[in-house]
Structures are given as C-alpha cells and as structure tokens.
Design a protein around this motif. Structure first.
Motif, PDB file in Angstrom:
ATOM      1  N   GLN A 154      32.025  -2.758  38.936  1.00 12.70           N
ATOM      2  CA  GLN A 154      30.912  -3.529  39.512  1.00 12.70           C
ATOM      3  C   GLN A 154      29.646  -2.704  39.703  1.00 12.70           C
ATOM      4  O   GLN A 154      28.579  -3.268  39.950  1.00 12.70           O
ATOM      5  N   ARG A 155      29.758  -1.394  39.637  1.00 11.02           N
ATOM      6  CA  ARG A 155      28.560  -0.551  39.791  1.00 11.02           C
ATOM      7  C   ARG A 155      28.478   0.449  38.639  1.00 11.02           C
ATOM      8  O   ARG A 155      29.497   0.847  38.046  1.00 11.02           O
ATOM      9  N   ASP A 156      27.233   0.876  38.352  1.00 12.64           N
ATOM     10  CA  ASP A 156      27.033   1.928  37.356  1.00 12.64           C
ATOM     11  C   ASP A 156      27.716   3.210  37.821  1.00 12.64           C
ATOM     12  O   ASP A 156      27.856   3.454  39.028  1.00 12.64           O
ATOM     13  N   GLU A 157      28.107   4.034  36.840  1.00  8.92           N
ATOM     14  CA  GLU A 157      28.702   5.319  37.189  1.00  8.92           C
ATOM     15  C   GLU A 157      28.259   6.380  36.182  1.00  8.92           C
ATOM     16  O   GLU A 157      28.353   6.180  34.975  1.00  8.92           O
ATOM     17  N   ARG A 158      27.766   7.485  36.724  1.00  9.90           N
ATOM     18  CA  ARG A 158      27.413   8.622  35.874  1.00  9.90           C
ATOM     19  C   ARG A 158      28.604   9.574  35.821  1.00  9.90           C
ATOM     20  O   ARG A 158      29.142   9.970  36.853  1.00  9.90           O
ATOM     21  N   LEU A 159      28.968   9.947  34.605  1.00 10.49           N
ATOM     22  CA  LEU A 159      30.079  10.871  34.389  1.00 10.49           C
ATOM     23  C   LEU A 159      29.578  12.150  33.748  1.00 10.49           C
ATOM     24  O   LEU A 159      28.664  12.117  32.904  1.00 10.49           O
ATOM     25  N   ILE A 160      30.156  13.259  34.138  1.00 10.19           N
ATOM     26  CA  ILE A 160      29.922  14.543  33.473  1.00 10.19           C
ATOM     27  C   ILE A 160      31.262  14.988  32.899  1.00 10.19           C
ATOM     28  O   ILE A 160      32.258  15.074  33.618  1.00 10.19           O
ATOM     29  N   ILE A 161      31.289  15.238  31.594  1.00 12.26           N
ATOM     30  CA  ILE A 161      32.521  15.629  30.900  1.00 12.26           C
ATOM     31  C   ILE A 161      32.333  17.025  30.340  1.00 12.26           C
ATOM     32  O   ILE A 161      31.329  17.304  29.659  1.00 12.26           O
ATOM     33  N   GLN A 162      33.284  17.915  30.606  1.00 12.09           N
ATOM     34  CA  GLN A 162      33.175  19.304  30.165  1.00 12.09           C
ATOM     35  C   GLN A 162      34.433  19.732  29.419  1.00 12.09           C
ATOM     36  O   GLN A 162      35.552  19.527  29.874  1.00 12.09           O
ATOM     37  N   GLY A 224      32.846  12.199  38.525  1.00 12.74           N
ATOM     38  CA  GLY A 224      32.430  10.804  38.590  1.00 12.74           C
ATOM     39  C   GLY A 224      31.711  10.482  39.882  1.00 12.74           C
ATOM     40  O   GLY A 224      31.362  11.372  40.668  1.00 12.74           O
ATOM     41  N   GLN A 225      31.527   9.175  40.114  1.00 20.68           N
ATOM     42  CA  GLN A 225      30.812   8.715  41.308  1.00 20.68           C
ATOM     43  C   GLN A 225      31.593   7.637  42.053  1.00 20.68           C
ATOM     44  O   GLN A 225      31.017   6.784  42.715  1.00 20.68           O
ATOM     45  N   GLY A 226      32.925   7.685  41.954  1.00 18.43           N
ATOM     46  CA  GLY A 226      33.741   6.800  42.749  1.00 18.43           C
ATOM     47  C   GLY A 226      34.171   5.504  42.108  1.00 18.43           C
ATOM     48  O   GLY A 226      34.865   4.709  42.746  1.00 18.43           O
ATOM     49  N   GLN A 227      33.782   5.254  40.861  1.00 17.84           N
ATOM     50  CA  GLN A 227      34.212   4.027  40.189  1.00 17.84           C
ATOM     51  C   GLN A 227      35.506   4.270  39.395  1.00 17.84           C
ATOM     52  O   GLN A 227      36.538   3.711  39.711  1.00 17.84           O
ATOM     53  N   ARG A 228      35.423   5.096  38.393  1.00 15.16           N
ATOM     54  CA  ARG A 228      36.612   5.443  37.613  1.00 15.16           C
ATOM     55  C   ARG A 228      37.193   6.785  38.038  1.00 15.16           C
ATOM     56  O   ARG A 228      38.363   7.072  37.796  1.00 15.16           O
ATOM     57  N   LEU A 229      36.349   7.619  38.603  1.00 21.70           N
ATOM     58  CA  LEU A 229      36.752   8.941  39.091  1.00 21.70           C
ATOM     59  C   LEU A 229      36.243   9.117  40.521  1.00 21.70           C
ATOM     60  O   LEU A 229      35.147   8.644  40.853  1.00 21.70           O
ATOM     61  N   PRO A 230      36.996   9.810  41.370  1.00 17.42           N
ATOM     62  CA  PRO A 230      36.511  10.070  42.737  1.00 17.42           C
ATOM     63  C   PRO A 230      35.198  10.854  42.716  1.00 17.42           C
ATOM     64  O   PRO A 230      34.997  11.730  41.871  1.00 17.42           O
ATOM     65  N   ALA A 231      34.316  10.521  43.620  1.00 18.13           N
ATOM     66  CA  ALA A 231      33.035  11.229  43.702  1.00 18.13           C
ATOM     67  C   ALA A 231      33.258  12.631  44.263  1.00 18.13           C
ATOM     68  O   ALA A 231      34.173  12.859  45.046  1.00 18.13           O
ATOM     69  N   GLY A 232      32.411  13.560  43.821  1.00 18.33           N
ATOM     70  CA  GLY A 232      32.494  14.912  44.371  1.00 18.33           C
ATOM     71  C   GLY A 232      32.717  15.964  43.318  1.00 18.33           C
ATOM     72  O   GLY A 232      32.051  15.974  42.279  1.00 18.33           O
ATOM     73  N   GLU A 233      33.673  16.859  43.577  1.00 22.09           N
ATOM     74  CA  GLU A 233      33.904  18.014  42.705  1.00 22.09           C
ATOM     75  C   GLU A 233      34.529  17.587  41.379  1.00 22.09           C
ATOM     76  O   GLU A 233      35.205  16.554  41.297  1.00 22.09           O
ATOM     77  N   PRO A 234      34.302  18.415  40.320  1.00 21.83           N
ATOM     78  CA  PRO A 234      34.948  18.128  39.025  1.00 21.83           C
ATOM     79  C   PRO A 234      36.473  18.143  39.155  1.00 21.83           C
ATOM     80  O   PRO A 234      37.037  18.928  39.911  1.00 21.83           O
ATOM     81  N   ARG A 235      37.106  17.253  38.431  1.00 20.87           N
ATOM     82  CA  ARG A 235      38.562  17.168  38.437  1.00 20.87           C
ATOM     83  C   ARG A 235      39.098  17.388  37.023  1.00 20.87           C
ATOM     84  O   ARG A 235      38.495  16.931  36.051  1.00 20.87           O
ATOM     85  N   THR A 236      40.225  18.091  36.935  1.00 16.49           N
ATOM     86  CA  THR A 236      40.867  18.304  35.640  1.00 16.49           C
ATOM     87  C   THR A 236      41.719  17.092  35.305  1.00 16.49           C
ATOM     88  O   THR A 236      42.695  16.797  36.008  1.00 16.49           O
TER      89      THR A 236
END
Length: 343
Positions: A154-162, A224-236
């Motif tokens: 329901q909301r936009d989400e910015r993802l960073i993939i490394q 992530g920002q809490g939509q598909r991934l929890p917001a906060g620190e990078p997760r493996t």
C-alpha cells in the motif's frame, strides 16, 4: 563452435595501450604510415601468419582439453546410468538400496565437481554444456528465501541492494501489479548483472553469471522501509539455488519415480555430450585444415624469398645501375640519351 573456446581460446596479439607523456609530440599519420612502410611486406605477412598459427594452435589445445573433459563426463554419465538402472531393477533389501543410492550419489558428486578449463578459463559449465561464443556458460538461478519483491504493497518502498562491493537502489511504487514491479526491479539490477523473472508457478527467480553467484550464494544485503523488509539496518537475505534438470546436482535417487526421472535426464545429457563431442571433432578438423593451408603458403613464401636472395647475390657484382653508369661514362652521354637508346 571453437570461437568461444575460444574467446577462451583466442590469444590476444595486441600490445597494451600506454598514455603518452605530457608534452610528448604525437606521431602524425604520415609518420605512422612511413614507419609501417619501412617494414617489408613479406615480413608483415610472416608476422600475420605466425599470429594466426599461434592462435590456431591454442584453439587446438583448448579443443583437446575440452574433448578430454567431455569424454570424462560421458564416462561418468554412463557409469551413473548403469548404476541407476541397476537400482531401479533391484528388489533388494532396504540396506542394499541405501548402498546403491550412495554409489549413485558418489558418481553424481564427481560429475558436479568436474572443473574443465584451459588457460584459467572454463570450457564446460555446471550444466555440462560446452562453452563457446555462440553458447556462453549457463547462468546460475536463485530465489530469495524470505522476501517477495513483487508483492503489491500500500505504500512506496525504497530498497538498497548490495552484492559484494556493488550496490543499487530502487523504489517499488505502491499498488502495482507484479509484472510492473518486475520491470522496475530489472532496470535497477542491471548494474549488478542480475536479472529477475517469474517462473510458470509465479515464483520470482533471479539469474546471474558465475562471478556474481560466488558472492550471492552467501546472501544479499538489503535495506527496506518496512513494507517488504524491516526498516533500519541492512539485513542479509539468504538465497535458494534453483537447479535446472541439466545440472547433475538436481537428480534424485530416493524412490522409483525419482530413479525413472534420473534415467531420462541422464539419457538426455549423454545425447547432448555426444553431440558436443562431434562438434568439437568437426571444428578441430577445420582448424587443422586451415593451419595446413597456412603452412603450405608459408613454404611457398620462404621458397620465393630464397630464390630472390640467390638472384640478388648473382647480380651484386655487376648490377644494372652500375652498368648504366659505366656506359654513360665511357660514351660521355647524358641520362636522357641513354634512355633514348634503350627505348
């Protein structure tokens, strides 16, 4: 066929480019042409022939290594085929069946661990395919264990993939269909040499070359920002490798149904390997013929150079130019008069 065993196979005949020093005068086109013209034509042709012969020899060597590798694959496939048929036909005890399955897995592991290469470049990929310019190595497929990037939110989400030292970012917009999100994902993953697609079952499958897979298989860092991934620190995010039927690691031997499927897959793989061996043989024969033609041409050139050298030596005592000079001196004649007499 061998052009890719060759890009694996081709030996680069070029010198590295070096940046000129500041203030150094660059040679003009006329100077470059003059320098090139200073090298005798027959010598340039010889250099070209040597380069082609060397390249051809490397291609032959790589083809021989690939041929030996495929023959080893063929031998192991036949051993595995025999073992699996024996297991399927057997009505032995449970203990005996476990032993037969263990023998099948042992041969399977040998197939999976084969590493056939030439000049530190692989010739056969993990799906038992011969690598060539027209048939590059098969990509590795995988899925994410706990994240569905194409799930509508329901909301936009910015993802960073490394992956390793490389990273990319993307925005997955709200209320979009999986196919629309897939387009966004692929646009961003190009920088990481990763491509995504949906399987027939609708599962999101990623593919990458071996160089990237070696880093991906330990996990991908995502923020992530809490939509598909929890917001906060990078997760493996851990990954599951998705195996093709052509990969020996995908074959199973636990039940009669799995044994029958394995026999069919082994038979297809054997047929593929036999075809590739024939392709190698045809390509190798073609290269040998080209090298023989070059060799014959080279012998003719050497014979011509030898004859020219002998002729030059015979003419040295009284070359034509000296005879003309002598004639002019004796007759006290000018060059134009001599030319008129000769014509």
């Amino acid at each position: 066929m061998l052009n890719g065993i060759s890009d694996t196979l081709n030996v680069q005949q070029r010198s590295p480019t070096v940046a000129p020093a500041v203030g150094m005068q660059q040679p003009t086109n006329e100077q470059a042409k003059a320098k090139l013209a200073a090298i005798p034509t027959h010598r340039l042709e010889s250099y070209n022939k040597w380069a082609k012969v060397t390249q051809g020899q490397h291609r032959i060597s790589a083809a021989q290594v690939a041929e030996q590798g495929l023959q080893q694959v063929q031998q192991l496939l036949k051993q595995l085929q025999s073992q699996v048929k024996q297991s399927l036909a057997s009505s032995a005890s449970e203990q005996s069946m476990l032993e037969q399955t263990a023998r099948s897995k042992l041969i399977q592991n040998k197939l999976s661990q084969l590493a056939i290469s030439y000049d530190n470049k692989p010739l056969i990929d993990h799906q038992l395919n011969l690598i060539s310019a027209k048939r590059p190595a098969a990509q590795h497929s995988f899925s994410l264990k706990s994240v569905d990037l194409t799930a509508s939110k329901q909301r936009d989400e910015r993802l960073i993939i490394q992956v390793g030292n490389q990273s990319t970012s993307l925005v997955l917009p709200a209320n979009k269909q999986p196919q629309q999100l897939l387009t966004k994902i692929n646009d961003s993953l190009k920088a990481l040499e990763i491509k995504a697609n949906h399987s027939k079952e609708g599962k999101l499958i990623f593919t990458s070359p071996k160089s990237q897979w070696q880093q991906i298989q330990t996990g991908i860092l995502m923020t992530g920002q809490g939509q598909r991934l929890p917001a906060g620190e990078p997760r493996t995010i851990k990954v599951n490798e998705e195996l093709s039927w052509q990969d020996p690691r995908e074959w199973r031997f636990g039940s009669n149904a799995e044994l029958k499927q394995a026999i069919a897959k082994i038979a297809k793989s054997l047929h593929k390997v036999e075809q590739q061996l024939q392709e190698l043989s045809d390509s190798k024969q073609k290269i040998l013929q080209q090298l023989q033609q070059l060799s014959l041409k080279k012998d003719t050139q050497l014979e011509l150079e030898s004859n020219m050298s002998q002729l030059s030596n015979l003419m040295q005592p009284t070359p034509f130019s000296l005879q003309i000079t002598s004639l002019m001196a004796q007759a006290n004649m000018t060059r134009s008069q001599v030319s008129s007499l000769l014509t």
